[in-house]
Design a protein around this motif. Structure first.
Motif, short mmCIF file in Angstrom:
data_model
loop_
_atom_site.label_atom_id
_atom_site.label_comp_id
_atom_site.label_asym_id
_atom_site.label_seq_id
_atom_site.Cartn_x
_atom_site.Cartn_y
_atom_site.Cartn_z
N TYR A 275 -7.80 9.18 -6.84
CA TYR A 275 -7.22 7.86 -6.71
C TYR A 275 -6.39 7.77 -5.42
N VAL A 276 -5.60 8.80 -5.17
CA VAL A 276 -4.75 8.80 -3.98
C VAL A 276 -5.61 8.80 -2.72
N SER A 277 -6.68 9.60 -2.70
CA SER A 277 -7.52 9.67 -1.51
C SER A 277 -8.21 8.34 -1.23
N VAL A 278 -8.66 7.65 -2.29
CA VAL A 278 -9.31 6.35 -2.11
C VAL A 278 -8.30 5.33 -1.58
N HIS A 279 -7.13 5.27 -2.19
CA HIS A 279 -6.12 4.31 -1.74
C HIS A 279 -5.63 4.63 -0.33
N LEU A 280 -5.56 5.90 0.02
CA LEU A 280 -5.14 6.26 1.37
C LEU A 280 -6.17 5.80 2.40
N ALA A 281 -7.45 6.00 2.10
CA ALA A 281 -8.50 5.56 3.02
C ALA A 281 -8.47 4.03 3.17
N LEU A 282 -8.29 3.32 2.06
CA LEU A 282 -8.22 1.86 2.13
C LEU A 282 -6.97 1.41 2.87
N GLN A 283 -5.87 2.15 2.70
CA GLN A 283 -4.63 1.79 3.38
C GLN A 283 -4.79 1.91 4.89
N LEU A 284 -5.48 2.94 5.35
CA LEU A 284 -5.70 3.10 6.79
C LEU A 284 -6.53 1.95 7.34
N MET A 285 -7.48 1.47 6.56
CA MET A 285 -8.28 0.33 6.99
C MET A 285 -7.44 -0.94 7.03
N VAL A 286 -6.51 -1.08 6.08
CA VAL A 286 -5.62 -2.24 6.09
C VAL A 286 -4.72 -2.20 7.32
N VAL A 287 -4.22 -1.02 7.66
CA VAL A 287 -3.38 -0.88 8.86
C VAL A 287 -4.15 -1.30 10.11
N ALA A 288 -5.45 -1.00 10.13
CA ALA A 288 -6.27 -1.42 11.27
C ALA A 288 -6.31 -2.94 11.39
N GLY A 289 -6.00 -3.64 10.31
CA GLY A 289 -5.95 -5.10 10.36
C GLY A 289 -4.85 -5.63 11.25
N GLY B 35 0.81 -1.21 0.00
CA GLY B 35 0.00 0.00 0.00
C GLY B 35 0.84 1.26 0.00
N ILE B 36 1.95 1.25 0.71
CA ILE B 36 2.85 2.42 0.73
C ILE B 36 3.45 2.65 -0.65
N PHE B 37 3.91 1.58 -1.30
CA PHE B 37 4.47 1.72 -2.65
C PHE B 37 3.43 2.30 -3.61
N ASN B 38 2.19 1.84 -3.46
CA ASN B 38 1.13 2.29 -4.36
C ASN B 38 0.81 3.77 -4.17
N LEU B 39 1.02 4.29 -2.97
CA LEU B 39 0.71 5.70 -2.70
C LEU B 39 1.80 6.66 -3.17
N LEU B 40 3.00 6.16 -3.34
CA LEU B 40 4.12 7.02 -3.73
C LEU B 40 4.09 7.29 -5.23
N PRO B 41 4.21 8.55 -5.64
CA PRO B 41 4.13 8.90 -7.07
C PRO B 41 5.45 8.76 -7.81
#
Length: 391
Positions: free
Chosen positions: A326-340, A244-250
């Motif tokens: 796209y970045v905002s959606v992936h960031l929100a999903l990434q925070l949910m993954v971190v909650a895992g 997820g971090i790699f995907n967020l980096l431009p």
């Protein structure tokens, strides 16, 4: 005369969707017949799930570069599927065999070299031996401080560990589905067209091949740490967060790393999920099929429907706003993954409780079928305790 084959294609896709889960779940039940191969079976099943995307690449190669018609390719593939399916069917346990296996205690053989020369043999089927085994079993539950074994499917499905793993699987499957369906479009907003196409091709190839190769590593890991759910789920979470971090980096290098990491992470995720739910020390074997069925249904609802809504949100923005959305959606999903991360933390906190309820190892006398437990009690098999009601 030609006729419209659109209906046939839709029917074929529908059949694939209906048959797919049955193929995977049926294969997973080989672990009941061959419990010593559970890590390998779950890893191969997970790899087959993702590496099946290679079929489309193979069909493209055959059609466009080898000049073989689609009809001939499909017929040959059908023959291959029938042959391999029949071979798999021959080794699958029958329903009667599954019922018999579930009523028999499970034993994992140990090295016979550790057995004492002073071990004496007893009649494994005698009432006295069975009574001793039951007393040891009761003592384990009393000393563990764990609630009484769960007797219903609902009590195991609603357990904290089950809900936590379903939360993580659903969230990460949602992120994965959105990533798969929008990766090429997102890259076109970030990089030049040629670079974006190169990234898309890399992902299309790396996803199935990486998943296939990961089955080897995941089988070794589950074989080594199969009884430490907190360890292998931590590895999965770390890889998922890194992706997820790699995907967020431009950055181009980060996107290549994300494309290469996606397949192995997803395959390992599903292998550990299958392995987790198939453990007889955690879940009653008679409920595993329904746990997988209802669990996969929850994961599919959460992971496969919202991507269309999320994509509509991204595309409905003003011109030039799609990239930031796209970045905002992936960031929100990434925070949910971190909650895992709550899952491995919960499993680690209760690992001591788990160890007190797991089966005691047993040793097989090479000259007989008798088993000798590590506490010196002879028995014919190692008793596998029913799953606790709470972890």
């Amino acid at each position: 005369a030609s006729f419209d084959t659109t209906a046939l294609w839709y029917t074929a896709f529908f059949c694939i969707g209906i048959a797919g889960p049955g193929v995977f779940m049926g294969t997973l039940f080989l672990s009941e017949k061959y419990p010593q191969l559970r890590a390998v079976i779950t890893s191969i099943a997970a790899a087959a799930w993702d590496s099946s995307a290679l079929v489309f690449l193979l069909f493209q190669e055959i059609y466009f570069h080898m000049g073989i018609s689609l009809e001939i390719t499909c017929i040959l593939w059908l023959v291959l599927c029938v042959v391999t399916g029949f071979g798999t069917w021959l080794v699958l346990p029958s329903w009667q065999e599954v019922q018999r296996l579930r009523t028999e205690p499970v034993c994992e053989p140990l090295d016979t070299a550790a057995s004492s020369d002073n071990d004496h043999e007893v009649d494994a089927s005698s009432p006295e031996t069975l009574r001793v085994v039951e007393q040891v079993q009761d003592h384990r539950h009393e000393s563990s401080g764990v609630a009484a074994p769960a007797s219903t499917f609902l009590s195991q499905f609603c357990r904290r560990d089950t809900l936590l793993i379903l939360f993580f699987m659903s969230v990460y499957n949602l992120k994965s589905a959105f990533y798969i369906t929008t990766f090429a479009d997102q890259m076109r907003y970030i990089f030049p067209l040629r670079t974006a196409e190169s990234l898309a091709v890399t992902f299309d190839v790396a996803f199935p091949i990486g998943g296939l190769l990961t089955s080897i590593a995941s089988s070794f890991m589950l074989e080594r740490f199969g009884s430490r759910e907190d360890i292998y789920m931590s590895v999965v979470l770390i890889l998922a967060i890194a992706f997820g971090i790699f995907n967020l980096l431009p950055y181009l290098a980060a996107q290549y790393l994300g494309a290469l990491l996606f397949g192995p992470t997803r395959t390992l995720q599903w292998a550990c999920y299958f392995h987790f739910l198939s453990l007889p020390s955690r879940y009653s074997p008679e409920y595993v099929g329904r746990l997988l069925g209802y669990g996969n249904l929850v994961i599919a609802i959460v992971g496969d429907i919202p991507p269309y809504l999320l994509n509509s949100y991204v595309e409905s923005g003003a011109a030039g706003a799609a990239s930031s959305r796209y970045v905002s959606v992936h960031l929100a999903l990434q925070l949910m993954v971190v909650a895992g991360l709550l899952l491995p933390l919960h499993l680690s906190h209760h690992s001591g409780t788990m160890s007190t309820t797991r089966e005691q190892p047993c040793k097989i006398n090479s000259e007989s079928s008798n088993l000798v437990s590590s506490d010196g009690v002879h028995r014919d098999r190692k008793i596998s305790p029913a799953a606790p009601s709470q972890w």
